[in-house]
Design a protein around this motif. Structure first.
Motif, mmCIF file in Angstrom:
data_model
loop_
_atom_site.group_PDB
_atom_site.id
_atom_site.type_symbol
_atom_site.label_atom_id
_atom_site.label_comp_id
_atom_site.label_asym_id
_atom_site.label_seq_id
_atom_site.Cartn_x
_atom_site.Cartn_y
_atom_site.Cartn_z
ATOM 1 N N ALA A 24 0.807 -1.223 0.000
ATOM 2 C CA ALA A 24 0.000 0.000 0.000
ATOM 3 C C ALA A 24 0.839 1.271 0.000
ATOM 4 N N PHE A 25 1.946 1.250 0.729
ATOM 5 C CA PHE A 25 2.692 2.498 0.937
ATOM 6 C C PHE A 25 4.168 2.413 0.548
ATOM 7 N N GLY A 26 4.645 1.229 0.165
ATOM 8 C CA GLY A 26 6.077 1.044 -0.037
ATOM 9 C C GLY A 26 6.693 1.904 -1.128
ATOM 10 N N LYS A 27 7.669 2.701 -0.749
ATOM 11 C CA LYS A 27 8.390 3.551 -1.696
ATOM 12 C C LYS A 27 9.904 3.483 -1.485
ATOM 13 N N HIS A 28 10.326 3.435 -0.235
ATOM 14 C CA HIS A 28 11.753 3.496 0.087
ATOM 15 C C HIS A 28 12.292 2.078 0.312
ATOM 16 N N LYS A 29 13.218 1.665 -0.549
ATOM 17 C CA LYS A 29 13.758 0.308 -0.500
ATOM 18 C C LYS A 29 14.567 0.096 0.781
ATOM 19 N N LEU A 30 14.360 -1.060 1.396
ATOM 20 C CA LEU A 30 15.095 -1.410 2.617
ATOM 21 C C LEU A 30 16.510 -1.879 2.287
ATOM 22 N N ALA A 31 16.622 -2.821 1.379
ATOM 23 C CA ALA A 31 17.929 -3.376 0.999
ATOM 24 C C ALA A 31 17.865 -3.763 -0.471
ATOM 25 N N PRO A 82 14.892 -6.556 -3.342
ATOM 26 C CA PRO A 82 14.316 -5.332 -3.915
ATOM 27 C C PRO A 82 12.857 -5.089 -3.534
ATOM 28 N N GLY A 83 12.130 -6.141 -3.161
ATOM 29 C CA GLY A 83 10.717 -5.967 -2.846
ATOM 30 C C GLY A 83 10.449 -5.423 -1.461
ATOM 31 N N LYS A 84 11.440 -5.465 -0.577
ATOM 32 C CA LYS A 84 11.224 -5.014 0.797
ATOM 33 C C LYS A 84 11.418 -3.503 0.913
ATOM 34 N N THR A 85 10.523 -2.857 1.655
ATOM 35 C CA THR A 85 10.596 -1.408 1.845
ATOM 36 C C THR A 85 10.563 -1.066 3.331
ATOM 37 N N TRP A 86 11.033 0.134 3.649
ATOM 38 C CA TRP A 86 10.966 0.615 5.030
ATOM 39 C C TRP A 86 9.522 0.755 5.483
ATOM 40 N N GLU A 87 8.654 1.162 4.571
ATOM 41 C CA GLU A 87 7.238 1.291 4.928
ATOM 42 C C GLU A 87 6.649 -0.067 5.313
ATOM 43 N N GLY A 88 7.083 -1.121 4.594
ATOM 44 C CA GLY A 88 6.617 -2.456 4.933
ATOM 45 C C GLY A 88 7.105 -2.894 6.300
ATOM 46 N N VAL A 89 8.378 -2.652 6.575
ATOM 47 C CA VAL A 89 8.939 -3.018 7.884
ATOM 48 C C VAL A 89 8.199 -2.298 9.006
ATOM 49 N N LEU A 90 7.975 -1.004 8.827
ATOM 50 C CA LEU A 90 7.285 -0.241 9.873
ATOM 51 C C LEU A 90 5.839 -0.701 10.031
ATOM 52 N N GLY A 91 5.210 -1.104 8.925
ATOM 53 C CA GLY A 91 3.856 -1.653 9.034
ATOM 54 C C GLY A 91 3.839 -2.936 9.840
ATOM 55 N N GLY A 92 4.853 -3.780 9.633
ATOM 56 C CA GLY A 92 4.958 -5.004 10.419
ATOM 57 C C GLY A 92 5.198 -4.718 11.887
ATOM 58 N N ILE A 93 6.057 -3.737 12.181
ATOM 59 C CA ILE A 93 6.336 -3.356 13.568
ATOM 60 C C ILE A 93 5.079 -2.805 14.238
ATOM 61 N N LEU A 94 4.299 -2.043 13.487
ATOM 62 C CA LEU A 94 3.053 -1.509 14.046
ATOM 63 C C LEU A 94 2.098 -2.633 14.413
ATOM 64 N N LEU A 95 1.967 -3.616 13.531
ATOM 65 C CA LEU A 95 1.045 -4.722 13.813
ATOM 66 C C LEU A 95 1.483 -5.514 15.037
ATOM 67 N N ILE A 96 2.769 -5.841 15.139
ATOM 68 C CA ILE A 96 3.195 -6.629 16.301
ATOM 69 C C ILE A 96 3.177 -5.785 17.579
ATOM 70 N N SER A 97 3.267 -4.467 17.442
ATOM 71 C CA SER A 97 3.111 -3.604 18.625
ATOM 72 C C SER A 97 1.693 -3.706 19.154
ATOM 73 N N LEU A 98 0.723 -3.751 18.252
ATOM 74 C CA LEU A 98 -0.674 -3.916 18.667
ATOM 75 C C LEU A 98 -0.884 -5.282 19.322
ATOM 76 N N ILE A 99 -0.211 -6.299 18.791
ATOM 77 C CA ILE A 99 -0.288 -7.627 19.402
ATOM 78 C C ILE A 99 0.282 -7.592 20.815
ATOM 79 N N ALA A 100 1.434 -6.935 20.981
ATOM 80 C CA ALA A 100 2.065 -6.843 22.304
ATOM 81 C C ALA A 100 1.160 -6.091 23.281
ATOM 82 N N LEU A 101 0.532 -5.017 22.816
ATOM 83 C CA LEU A 101 -0.379 -4.262 23.684
ATOM 84 C C LEU A 101 -1.587 -5.102 24.066
#
Length: 271
Positions: free
Chosen positions: A162-169, A174-193
């Motif tokens: 949905a939001f990926g623009k900035h490549k992670l590595a 090539p398919g991984k983006t910083w936006e994707g990583v942060l989206g994953g971190i947000l989801l697991i943060s909600l799980i932790a909460l």
């Protein structure tokens, strides 16, 4: 292909959860050891040893090592795993300049042990935490790590699309983006909460759980990137074709090989 992936995933899920919740720790160690040995069979190919006898030999040596390590204090193998993943972070960041450090085939075999054996040790260690009066504590710890890795992967997939623009590595995946990583971190943060709310944790313990969750989430991405690095060097897309639609064992557990030992080190220090 998507239908095949879904069918295979649904077939594997009860096997994984059944192994976690139904097996005693000794048989769980054997169960995970078998999976790790299959992963070793694939890793030998990633290391440049394509002959079947070479791959089988590496898997047998790895399985034998697990037998020898069973019963040893977990701190040694988990400590080795932690040091390795700190090193792996440096190798991934500096890729492709770091290639010369790990290109020799024997070096890649050693790295395979540093990836696979601490992951096995971490799972067995967590499983052993089934305390009297709290039968499934260790099992739930393992389930929590699984959910974190799955959550980080799912969140990264949808957020990245949905939001990926900035490549992670870009050199590694090539398919991984910083936006994707942060989206994953947000989801697991909600799980932790959610876990914190259910367990009625204090603010201090909630912040601690979030910190561990974030570290494990980022490390799980590193596990994925590391396998991509070795597959790219080997010139292959999947570690094998053992799982229809999913590739190989390593393609399914690459994130867990990093997340499990790091999470286990945290739990070892806490307990």
């Amino acid at each position: 292909m998507l239908k095949q992936r879904i069918i295979t995933g649904l077939a594997l899920l009860p096997v994984a959860l059944g192994g976690v919740f139904l097996l005693p720790v000794q048989w769980f160690a054997v169960f995970v050891g078998a999976i790790i040995s299959l992963g070793a069979w694939e890793w030998a190919n990633l290391s440049g040893f394509s002959a079947q006898w070479q791959r089988v030999l590496y898997a047998l040596v790895t399985g034998s090592a697990l037998v020898g390590f069973y019963g040893m204090p977990a701190s040694f193998l988990l400590g080795a795993g932690l040091v390795w993943w700190l090193t792996a972070l440096m190798l991934a960041i500096s890729y492709p300049d770091s290639t010369s450090a790990w290109r020799p085939r024997v070096m890649r075999l050693v790295i395979g042990w540093l990836v696979l054996i601490p992951a096995w040790s971490g799972l067995v260690y967590l499983k052993s935490k089934n305390a009297p009066g709290s039968e499934y504590q260790g099992d739930l710890l393992i389930l929590y790590v699984f959910v974190l890795v799955w959550g980080a992967d799912v969140g990264a997939y949808f957020s990245g699309r949905a939001f990926g623009k900035h490549k992670l590595a870009p050199h590694l995946s090539p398919g991984k983006t910083w936006e994707g990583v942060l989206g994953g971190i947000l989801l697991i943060s909600l799980i932790a909460l959610g876990v914190s709310w259910y367990q009625e944790m204090t603010l201090f313990h909630t912040l601690g759980l979030l910190a561990v969750t974030w570290v494990v989430g980022f490390v799980s991405v590193l596990g994925d990137l590391l396998e991509s690095m070795f597959k790219r060097e080997r010139g292959i897309k999947d570690s094998s074709q053992l799982l229809p639609g999913h590739g190989g064992i390593l393609d399914r557990i690459d994130s867990l090989t990093a997340a499990v030992p790091v999470f286990s080190v945290f739990w070892l220090l806490i307990s």
